[in-house]
Every structure is written in structure tokens, then in C-alpha cells.
Design a protein around this motif. Structure first.
Motif, PDB file in Angstrom:
ATOM      1  N   ALA A 292      89.715-115.619  58.756  1.00 31.13           N
ATOM      2  CA  ALA A 292      89.123-116.595  59.326  1.00 31.13           C
ATOM      3  C   ALA A 292      89.391-117.796  58.433  1.00 31.13           C
ATOM      4  N   GLN A 293      89.155-117.303  57.283  1.00 31.28           N
ATOM      5  CA  GLN A 293      89.331-118.325  56.060  1.00 31.28           C
ATOM      6  C   GLN A 293      91.051-118.581  55.468  1.00 31.28           C
ATOM      7  N   ALA A 294      91.721-117.608  55.696  1.00 29.15           N
ATOM      8  CA  ALA A 294      93.197-117.800  54.839  1.00 29.15           C
ATOM      9  C   ALA A 294      94.090-118.103  56.067  1.00 29.15           C
ATOM     10  N   ALA A 295      93.905-117.676  57.303  1.00 28.23           N
ATOM     11  CA  ALA A 295      94.833-117.904  58.468  1.00 28.23           C
ATOM     12  C   ALA A 295      94.365-118.854  59.718  1.00 28.23           C
ATOM     13  N   TYR A 296      93.509-119.545  59.561  1.00 31.82           N
ATOM     14  CA  TYR A 296      93.262-120.544  60.761  1.00 31.82           C
ATOM     15  C   TYR A 296      92.754-121.787  60.092  1.00 31.82           C
ATOM     16  N   PRO A 297      93.211-122.890  60.919  1.00 30.75           N
ATOM     17  CA  PRO A 297      93.032-124.176  60.360  1.00 30.75           C
ATOM     18  C   PRO A 297      91.653-124.800  60.462  1.00 30.75           C
ATOM     19  N   GLN A 298      90.508-124.164  60.006  1.00 25.36           N
ATOM     20  CA  GLN A 298      89.135-124.448  60.329  1.00 25.36           C
ATOM     21  C   GLN A 298      88.508-124.865  58.929  1.00 25.36           C
ATOM     22  N   ARG A 299      87.676-125.683  58.798  1.00 19.86           N
ATOM     23  CA  ARG A 299      86.796-125.896  57.509  1.00 19.86           C
ATOM     24  C   ARG A 299      85.434-125.415  57.777  1.00 19.86           C
ATOM     25  N   MET A 300      84.915-124.487  57.510  1.00 21.42           N
ATOM     26  CA  MET A 300      83.867-123.895  57.812  1.00 21.42           C
ATOM     27  C   MET A 300      82.634-124.818  56.970  1.00 21.42           C
ATOM     28  N   LYS A 301      81.773-125.541  57.755  1.00 18.40           N
ATOM     29  CA  LYS A 301      80.720-126.128  57.109  1.00 18.40           C
ATOM     30  C   LYS A 301      79.220-125.475  57.257  1.00 18.40           C
ATOM     31  N   ARG A 302      78.885-124.675  58.124  1.00 13.01           N
ATOM     32  CA  ARG A 302      77.828-124.098  57.945  1.00 13.01           C
ATOM     33  C   ARG A 302      77.695-122.916  58.929  1.00 13.01           C
ATOM     34  N   ILE A 303      76.816-121.699  58.689  1.00 13.52           N
ATOM     35  CA  ILE A 303      76.739-120.551  59.292  1.00 13.52           C
ATOM     36  C   ILE A 303      75.185-120.215  59.689  1.00 13.52           C
ATOM     37  N   HIS A 304      74.717-120.447  60.760  1.00 17.39           N
ATOM     38  CA  HIS A 304      73.306-120.186  61.200  1.00 17.39           C
ATOM     39  C   HIS A 304      73.064-119.094  61.691  1.00 17.39           C
ATOM     40  N   VAL A 305      72.256-118.306  61.150  1.00 19.41           N
ATOM     41  CA  VAL A 305      71.732-116.851  61.486  1.00 19.41           C
ATOM     42  C   VAL A 305      70.265-116.900  62.403  1.00 19.41           C
ATOM     43  N   VAL A 306      70.241-116.531  63.591  1.00 24.30           N
ATOM     44  CA  VAL A 306      69.111-116.820  64.204  1.00 24.30           C
ATOM     45  C   VAL A 306      68.306-115.677  64.518  1.00 24.30           C
TER      46      VAL A 306
END
Length: 307
Positions: free
Chosen positions: A189-203
Motif C-alpha cells: 500500500a505504501q510502495a506500490a500505490y499512488p496514495q498519500r496516507m493522511k490518517r488512519i482511524h480505528v473505531v
């Protein structure tokens, strides 16, 4: 038909200014990636790769073309090396249809005020350890990522919400036992996808799931570790995400998670030809550097930091 909404004109202009995209820069970036593909024998022919996909890599890397080239190369090589994660291309056929019986995956239609796309992952009440296969769960998540890239528009980053109030101790143990598969998926998800992870919310996290959260955090850099938010109740999400974006199950105004997840399952059928073509494109011959360890490797799989 695609149903992801993009940013407003004002939001789009702010994004482009932030990462320095000028007139014609996107087209030049796409051409640069096409040239890279043409010059690399173990990657697909540029004429067979959708320009929309290439544009996502250019913008997802903030117009940093070297970074975009690295991620695009990893995108294709990862599928060639880790084919077990990309074997299935339908959420309505086994085994991924079984995943959908206990887990919902739903990218939300609207973007936040910052232009972030929110994706919800929810374990259903009938999520029992005996029915869960971690490999198939990861396959389903990656498949929805591929479907979403086909439909995605201009966004400023990604926000993930994990609703895990139904996570049982027995399933925690199963997740920990499949740590290598989990780490591979987080790494990709980090190395091979064109995304910029901003936040991860665990509910809905209980003390028993702390070990799983620590496992997830161990796979990311220090910057991302600081972007994890733990919430006892869904209402706390409203401090970070507008109600107009969130589904009503999470104290929002959007349609239910179940309704949205069913749309994505249907979308996998609509895009079956596209997904099959993508799978075939990625059956390239791996480069020699693929023999290195996937965590912080040299070459195509050298470790990439997330923005």
C-alpha cells in the motif's frame, strides 16, 4: 458507472498549487512514465497501460517524477512477484465473495474539505474466526484499491477508517499468525500505490486488539505512526471528518456502509474485463532485483517513505 465525486474547482486549484502542478505538467509526467515503460523490458508496453492510471501516479507523487517511476515499477513488479495477493478479480465469486459476508469495504463517494478520500473497512457482527481467511481478506482489499483507481479523480490524500468493534480475540490471534501477509499488504500500500496516507482511524478498539494495531504500526514509518487515531465511539470521527462524508452508521449523513459496500461489489463485476487485463499486464518477467527482501530493498523494491 463510477460514483466517486471529485473535489470542487477551488479545492482542485489548491491541490495543484500545493504540489506545483502547472499547465501541461500532468501530460508531461504521463509521457515520462510511458517512456520509462518503453525502456524497461520487464514492464508492460506503454500502449497497453491506461493514461488515467499513469496520471494517478504522477499526481499521487506530487509531480515528483522519479518517485512516480519508482512506484509505478513497484506496482507492476509486486503483482508479478506476489501473485497470491492478486489471484482473484471478483468480489461476487468465491473466495472473495466469502470475505464480503463478514467484512465491508467501502470507499466513500464524497471527499473531505481537504480533498481526502475516505475508505471504510468494517468487520460485521457475524465475523467469526473460523470463517476468516487473512489472505482472502487482503486480496479483497487490494482488489477494491484497483477498482477505485479506475474511477478515482483528483484527491489530496487518503483516510482509512477501520470499524473493528466486532473484532474477537480469536481473530486477533489469527491476524497475528498471518503477520507476514499483513506486512506485505501494508508495505505494498505504501510502495506500490499512488496514495498519500493522511490518517488512519480505528473505531471501537478494545484492549485486546492493541497487538494488531501495533503490528500495523510496525509496518509504516514514524510519520505514519503519528497519524493513527483510536476512537472508542464513532461520534468521535466527527472531530476529523464532516458528517456529509461519513455513512450514517458512523454518525454521518451518507448512505449506509452496507449499501456502499454492495455498490463496490457490483462495480467489480462491471470492471471484470479491466481487472483481467490489469492482471495479465502484470504477468511480466520479474527483474533480477526482485530476489531481495521486500522490506527496505534495493532497486524497484527499495523502501519508500509516505508523504
Amino acid at each position: 458507472m463510477a460514483f466517486l465525486q471529485g473535489p470542487s474547482l477551488k479545492q482542485a486549484e489548491v491541490m495543484k498549487q500545493e504540489w506545483g502542478e502547472g499547465l501541461g505538467d500532468l501530460e508531461r509526467g504521463v509521457q515520462d512514465l510511458q517512456s520509462m515503460l518503453a525502456a524497461t523490458p520487464y514492464l508492460p508496453d506503454p500502449g497497453s497501460v491506461d493514461t488515467h492510471l499513469l496520471g494517478l501516479f504522477v499526481r499521487g507523487c506530487r509531480m515528483d517524477l522519479e518517485r512516480a517511476r519508482n512506484k509505478l515499477e513497484s506496482f507492476f513488479l509486486s503483482r508479478s512477484r506476489f501473485r497470491d495477493l492478486y489471484d482473484n478479480i471478483s468480489l461476487k465469486d468465491p473466495p472473495l465473495s466469502e470475505v464480503c459476508k463478514y467484512m465491508d469495504i467501502a470507499p466513500l463517494p464524497k471527499v473531505t474539505d481537504e480533498g481526502y478520500r475516505v475508505t471504510v473497512f468494517r468487520l460485521q457482527e457475524n465475523c467469526f474466526e473460523s470463517s476468516v481467511e487473512i489472505l482472502h481478506m487482503v486480496q479483497a482489499i487490494l482488489l477494491v484499491s484497483d477498482i477505485r483507481m479506475h474511477d478515482e479523480t483528483l484527491i489530496a490524500g487518503d483516510v482509512f477508517i477501520w470499524e473493528i468493534s466486532n473484532l474477537k480475540p480469536s481473530l486477533v490471534a489469527k491476524l497475528l499468525a498471518s503477520a507476514n501477509t499483513v506486512r506485505r499488504s501494508v508495505y505494498l500500500a505504501q510502495a506500490a500505490y499512488p496514495q498519500r496516507m493522511k490518517r488512519i482511524h480505528v473505531v471501537g478498539a478494545r484492549p485486546v486488539v492493541t497487538s494488531v494495531i501495533q503490528l500495523m504500526r510496525s509496518c509504516v514509518n514514524e510519520k505514519i505512526k503519528r497519524r493513527y487515531y483510536i476512537h472508542a465511539k464513532a461520534e468521535e470521527l466527527l472531530e476529523h471528518i464532516p458528517a456529509r462524508v461519513l455513512p450514517k452508521d458512523l454518525s454521518g449523513e451518507e448512505e449506509s456502509i452496507d449499501t456502499l459496500a454492495r455498490r463496490w461489489r457490483h462495480r467489480s463485476e462491471e470492471l471484470k474485463d479491466y481487472l483481467q487485463n490489469l492482471k495479465e499486464l502484470c504477468n511480466a518477467t520479474p527483474a533480477p532485483i526482485m530476489d531481495a527482501d521486500i522490506y527496505g530493498t534495493v532497486g524497484a523494491f527499495r523502501k519508500l517513505d509516505i508523504d
